[in-house]
Write a protein that holds these residues in place. Structure first.
Motif, PDB file in Angstrom:
ATOM      1  N   PHE A 105     -11.967   4.043  54.986  1.00  0.00           N
ATOM      2  CA  PHE A 105     -11.643   3.451  56.282  1.00  0.00           C
ATOM      3  C   PHE A 105     -12.157   2.020  56.401  1.00  0.00           C
ATOM      4  CE2 PHE A 105     -12.595   2.534  60.715  1.00  0.00           C
ATOM      5  CZ  PHE A 105     -11.423   2.914  61.355  1.00  0.00           C
ATOM      6  N   HIS A 106     -11.289   1.151  56.947  1.00  0.00           N
ATOM      7  CA  HIS A 106     -11.665  -0.239  57.194  1.00  0.00           C
ATOM      8  C   HIS A 106     -11.257  -0.630  58.614  1.00  0.00           C
ATOM      9  CE1 HIS A 106     -12.271  -1.319  52.855  1.00  0.00           C
ATOM     10  NE2 HIS A 106     -11.444  -0.299  52.702  1.00  0.00           N
ATOM     11  N   TYR A 107     -12.161  -1.267  59.355  1.00  0.00           N
ATOM     12  CA  TYR A 107     -11.779  -1.908  60.614  1.00  0.00           C
ATOM     13  C   TYR A 107     -11.065  -3.229  60.302  1.00  0.00           C
ATOM     14  CZ  TYR A 107     -15.190   1.081  63.107  1.00  0.00           C
ATOM     15  OH  TYR A 107     -15.893   2.125  63.636  1.00  0.00           O
ATOM     16  N   TYR A 108     -10.126  -3.614  61.171  1.00  0.00           N
ATOM     17  CA  TYR A 108      -9.539  -4.945  61.041  1.00  0.00           C
ATOM     18  C   TYR A 108      -8.968  -5.396  62.381  1.00  0.00           C
ATOM     19  CZ  TYR A 108      -4.655  -3.180  61.006  1.00  0.00           C
ATOM     20  OH  TYR A 108      -3.444  -2.607  61.333  1.00  0.00           O
ATOM     21  N   SER A 109      -8.727  -6.699  62.478  1.00  0.00           N
ATOM     22  CA  SER A 109      -8.128  -7.292  63.679  1.00  0.00           C
ATOM     23  C   SER A 109      -7.137  -8.359  63.261  1.00  0.00           C
ATOM     24  CB  SER A 109      -9.203  -7.932  64.571  1.00  0.00           C
ATOM     25  OG  SER A 109     -10.128  -6.974  65.027  1.00  0.00           O
ATOM     26  N   MET A 110      -6.231  -8.691  64.171  1.00  0.00           N
ATOM     27  CA  MET A 110      -5.365  -9.855  64.015  1.00  0.00           C
ATOM     28  C   MET A 110      -5.945 -10.963  64.893  1.00  0.00           C
ATOM     29  SD  MET A 110      -2.802  -8.873  62.076  1.00  0.00           S
ATOM     30  CE  MET A 110      -1.703  -7.517  61.625  1.00  0.00           C
ATOM     31  N   ILE A 111      -6.188 -12.114  64.314  1.00  0.00           N
ATOM     32  CA  ILE A 111      -6.677 -13.257  65.090  1.00  0.00           C
ATOM     33  C   ILE A 111      -5.483 -14.160  65.377  1.00  0.00           C
ATOM     34  CG2 ILE A 111      -8.304 -15.172  65.191  1.00  0.00           C
ATOM     35  CD1 ILE A 111     -10.008 -13.723  63.150  1.00  0.00           C
ATOM     36  N   ILE A 112      -4.969 -14.069  66.601  1.00  0.00           N
ATOM     37  CA  ILE A 112      -3.781 -14.829  66.987  1.00  0.00           C
ATOM     38  C   ILE A 112      -4.209 -16.029  67.811  1.00  0.00           C
ATOM     39  CG2 ILE A 112      -1.555 -14.744  68.183  1.00  0.00           C
ATOM     40  CD1 ILE A 112      -1.435 -11.769  67.640  1.00  0.00           C
ATOM     41  N   ASP A 113      -4.016 -17.201  67.236  1.00  0.00           N
ATOM     42  CA  ASP A 113      -4.421 -18.450  67.888  1.00  0.00           C
ATOM     43  C   ASP A 113      -5.859 -18.372  68.414  1.00  0.00           C
ATOM     44  OD1 ASP A 113      -1.973 -19.571  67.313  1.00  0.00           O
ATOM     45  OD2 ASP A 113      -1.078 -19.042  69.240  1.00  0.00           O
ATOM     46  N   GLY A 114      -6.726 -17.806  67.575  1.00  0.00           N
ATOM     47  CA  GLY A 114      -8.141 -17.770  67.886  1.00  0.00           C
ATOM     48  C   GLY A 114      -8.622 -16.551  68.639  1.00  0.00           C
ATOM     49  N   VAL A 115      -7.707 -15.665  69.056  1.00  0.00           N
ATOM     50  CA  VAL A 115      -8.082 -14.473  69.825  1.00  0.00           C
ATOM     51  C   VAL A 115      -7.914 -13.227  68.952  1.00  0.00           C
ATOM     52  CG1 VAL A 115      -7.651 -13.083  71.877  1.00  0.00           C
ATOM     53  CG2 VAL A 115      -7.363 -15.580  71.974  1.00  0.00           C
ATOM     54  N   ALA A 116      -8.992 -12.444  68.796  1.00  0.00           N
ATOM     55  CA  ALA A 116      -8.939 -11.217  67.997  1.00  0.00           C
ATOM     56  C   ALA A 116      -8.302 -10.096  68.815  1.00  0.00           C
ATOM     57  CB  ALA A 116     -10.343 -10.812  67.559  1.00  0.00           C
TER      58      ALA A 116
ATOM     59  N   ILE B 121      -7.526   0.905  59.102  1.00  0.00           N
ATOM     60  CA  ILE B 121      -6.609   1.265  58.018  1.00  0.00           C
ATOM     61  C   ILE B 121      -7.332   2.193  57.062  1.00  0.00           C
ATOM     62  CG2 ILE B 121      -7.181  -0.826  56.698  1.00  0.00           C
ATOM     63  CD1 ILE B 121      -4.285  -0.725  55.615  1.00  0.00           C
ATOM     64  N   GLU B 122      -6.655   3.265  56.675  1.00  0.00           N
ATOM     65  CA  GLU B 122      -7.214   4.280  55.786  1.00  0.00           C
ATOM     66  C   GLU B 122      -6.621   4.092  54.392  1.00  0.00           C
ATOM     67  OE1 GLU B 122      -9.830   7.137  54.987  1.00  0.00           O
ATOM     68  OE2 GLU B 122      -9.383   6.864  57.114  1.00  0.00           O
ATOM     69  N   VAL B 123      -7.480   3.823  53.413  1.00  0.00           N
ATOM     70  CA  VAL B 123      -7.042   3.608  52.039  1.00  0.00           C
ATOM     71  C   VAL B 123      -7.344   4.865  51.225  1.00  0.00           C
ATOM     72  CG1 VAL B 123      -7.300   2.190  49.970  1.00  0.00           C
ATOM     73  CG2 VAL B 123      -7.497   1.139  52.243  1.00  0.00           C
ATOM     74  N   PRO B 124      -6.320   5.570  50.764  1.00  0.00           N
ATOM     75  CA  PRO B 124      -6.574   6.792  49.984  1.00  0.00           C
ATOM     76  C   PRO B 124      -7.167   6.457  48.620  1.00  0.00           C
ATOM     77  CG  PRO B 124      -4.241   6.247  49.939  1.00  0.00           C
ATOM     78  CD  PRO B 124      -4.881   5.269  50.875  1.00  0.00           C
ATOM     79  N   PHE B 125      -7.848   7.408  48.025  1.00  0.00           N
ATOM     80  CA  PHE B 125      -8.456   7.183  46.723  1.00  0.00           C
ATOM     81  C   PHE B 125      -8.705   8.515  46.037  1.00  0.00           C
ATOM     82  CE2 PHE B 125     -11.946   8.195  49.419  1.00  0.00           C
ATOM     83  CZ  PHE B 125     -12.954   8.713  48.624  1.00  0.00           C
ATOM     84  N   LYS B 126      -8.923   8.447  44.731  1.00  0.00           N
ATOM     85  CA  LYS B 126      -9.256   9.658  43.983  1.00  0.00           C
ATOM     86  C   LYS B 126     -10.596  10.186  44.490  1.00  0.00           C
ATOM     87  CE  LYS B 126     -10.304  11.452  39.393  1.00  0.00           C
ATOM     88  NZ  LYS B 126     -11.541  12.110  39.838  1.00  0.00           N
TER      89      LYS B 126
END
Length: 638
Positions: A353-364, A383-388
């Protein structure tokens, strides 16, 4: 000397050209169009005697340009779908055109291609009810016809190489399922196997590949492809997922399209170029032009997509924006297309699992295509990244418990609060049974939803309980945020009071929780780990198990608290060691931000003679580490 430097220059130039080559991922425009001024192969219709069926059967055979009986050729057996026959590829895909064009570009090894009728029955026409049981069964019967009748006929009539390294099988839809079933089921006969949009006749992965080590040793190329809008995609994906877990090299290829010849022609174009030549398995995860939509996407959202090599592609439509960045710990500049859609491909991402944001014109902001999670002190996308190795928190066909949200009034804090509680399978039916309880806390910037959502607590416990690796238990996922900072003496005292005076009494009054110290465990990650140290070590008459994940006393910031704690532990070492059945400390390796604090703390424990168990799982200060911590800790408590 001049000649030497000239040779070096030529070598470097050639080397740079080779390194810079872009891996071809899709067929170019015109790949399936007839070109008049190139050499062409030949198509023949043949008949062979089938002892399996008890009749003569038909097939088409393509021989390459320049075919000569003086040479020996490898063979590709190319199978059709449930509604077709030996002419389906010819009518819908014109493989002879695709292959002629590839030969003209020098991209193929000379080979013979055999297109048989995969419906092995006396009346093998694609008429009437093609889904009738006897007709479906005939596709399975074809395995015997192929191995015992057709292949021997081809090897007698044509100058072909007869070893497994020079024999390939591939097919579309029902033929894709046949190819996987027959090819993987007969690795002594086939070294090259391809399934295009494989149908439900595809065997379960563990039946297809019961011996992964043998598959790894014998397979040259295993190709699994499908269109992203194909209703049969799940059959390809389940095979791919299993192969990843078992570390069987393969190409998982997703492309835009449905269940049609656009996809299958492209599959043939790509797969055929890999046959009967040396292959670089390190590039297998680079071929796919599309990724799989992340499990954390909202319903029907195609992006973000995760590729076989764990890169991820993100998209967002924002035509009025001037600048957008993807903040995934590292910031990526997104590129704007003419349609106002911004896009970026990341580097390969680590597991889980990873947290993420979109920074649009300086605003997350959160990504409207992804689920939002409370973390980093605000809502962010995930976002969930599957793995072995992620099977321990996958949804499986096992008895499931429930996660319930509970509101209660905290007398200690004089406010309404809430927690989530996991009740194990059978809780509502086995009403006489009582259970031990694990109280588990989140980290800073998160809340009680953390273990319920990001932590996948219910799935981890469901799977452990079903395997007999953990006892049935209640898991209380409570809010560790207090009116005062959790890192201060006041905040830690508030936490202790809330836990002892409000939360535990409420749980034990309203749920069938056992009330002995031997049946209580306390654990937490990061901030929750400090809270566990404070409230747990001071109350070993209440808890027999303590779990501290990615945490440790912050000596420089909490000097007075730390000194008092160590003084208490030094005076009560014998009691602590006697009361605690497990004092379990875990870290995410040296990349964990709490690593040094934990090392200093454990050194102090060693000096005092405090007993503990230490575990490391590499991954830093992240949810993949804490999921693994819970997985292991749950197996040692109670």
């Amino acid at each position: 000397m001049k000649r030497f430097f000239k040779l070096i220059f030529v070598f470097c130039l050639f080397g740079n050209t080779t390194i810079g080559q872009v891996l071809e991922k899709e067929a170019p425009a015109g790949f399936d169009q007839v070109q008049a001024h190139i050499p062409h192969g030949k198509l023949d219709s043949i008949q062979y005697t089938s002892k399996t069926v008890g009749t003569n059967r038909k097939a088409l055979v393509y021989t390459p340009p320049g075919y000569s009986k003086k040479n020996k050729y490898p063979v590709l057996y190319l199978l059709h779908g449930i509604g077709g026959d030996e002419k389906e590829w010819l009518k819908g895909g014109h493989p002879e055109v695709i292959l002629d064009n590839l030969y003209a570009e020098g991209k193929l090894e000379p080979m013979i291609v055999v297109m048989p009728n995969g419906r092995a029955m006396k009346d093998d026409r694609a008429v009437g009810n093609i889904m009738a049981p006897e007709k479906v069964e005939a596709f399975a019967t074809f395995e015997k016809d192929l191995l015992n009748d057709l292949i021997p006929f081809i090897e007698k009539k044509y100058p072909v190489l007869t070893d497994r390294e020079n024999r390939a099988i591939a097919g579309l839809s029902m033929g894709g399922g046949q190819s996987l079933n027959f090819g993987l089921g007969n690795l002594d006969k086939f070294a090259w196997v391809g399934g295009f949009s494989s149908a439900p006749n595809t065997k379960a992965p563990e039946v297809l590949v019961p011996d992964p080590e043998k598959a790894r040793e014998l397979l040259k190329v295993l190709w699994i492809s499908c269109g992203d809008e194909d209703g049969l995609l799940s059959f390809s994906k389940r095979t791919h997922d299993y192969l990843v877990q078992e570390e069987v090299p393969h190409i998982y290829y997703l492309e835009s399209g449905g269940h049609d010849f656009k996809v299958w022609k492209n599959g043939l174009y790509m797969f055929s170029q890999l046959l009967f030549k040396p292959v670089d398995q390190s590039k297998f995860n680079k071929y796919s032009p599309l990724g799989t939509p992340a499990a954390t996407n909202i319903r029907n959202s195609k992006y973000p997509q995760i590729y076989p090599d764990h890169r991820a592609k993100f998209r967002i439509k924002a035509p009025e924006a001037d600048k957008i960045q993807l903040d995934l710990g590292r910031k990526y500049d997104m590129i704007k297309g003419e349609d106002g859609v911004w896009e970026v491909m990341t580097d390969s991402l680590s597991e889980g699992f990873h947290y993420y944001s979109m920074i649009i014109d300086g605003v997350a902001v959160v990504d409207p295509s992804s689920e939002a999670f409370y973390g980093m002190g605000r809502y962010a996308s995930g976002i969930e990244v599957p793995f072995k190795g992620d099977g321990y928190y996958q949804l499986k066909d096992v008895p499931h418990g429930e996660v319930r949200r509970v509101r209660y009034f905290s007398t200690a804090l004089r406010s309404w609060r809430q927690f989530f509680i996991y009740t194990p399978p059978g809780y509502d039916t086995n009403t006489a049974e009582t259970y031990p309880t694990l109280y588990i806390y989140h980290g800073g910037g998160e809340d009680e939803t953390g273990w319920a959502r990001q932590g996948k607590t219910d799935l981890i416990l469901d799977n452990l309980i079903s395997e007999g690796k953990a006892k049935k238990m209640l898991v209380v996922m409570a809010d560790g945020n207090m009116p005062a900072s959790a890192f201060t003496e006041n905040g830690l005292k508030q936490f202790e009071r809330e836990l002892k005076e409000s939360l535990i009494p409420y749980v034990e009054k309203n749920y069938r929780a056992k009330t002995n110290a031997a049946d209580r465990a306390l654990a937490g990650l990061s901030m929750g780990g400090i809270q566990t140290l404070y409230a747990g070590v001071n109350n070993t008459d209440l808890f027999s198990y303590l779990g501290v994940f990615s945490s440790g006393w912050i000596a420089g910031r909490q000097a007075e608290i730390v000194d008092a704690q160590y003084a208490f532990m030094k005076e009560n070492t014998s009691k602590i060691n006697q009361d605690l059945k497990s004092f379990w400390i875990a870290m995410g390796g040296e990349r964990d931000i709490a690593y040094q604090n934990c090392q200093i703390m454990m050194k102090k424990f060693d000096e005092m003679g405090v007993k503990y168990t230490y575990s490391e799982y590499p991954g830093g200060h992240t949810w993949p580490v804490w999921r693994n911590n819970l997985y292991n800790f749950a197996q040692v408590i109670f």
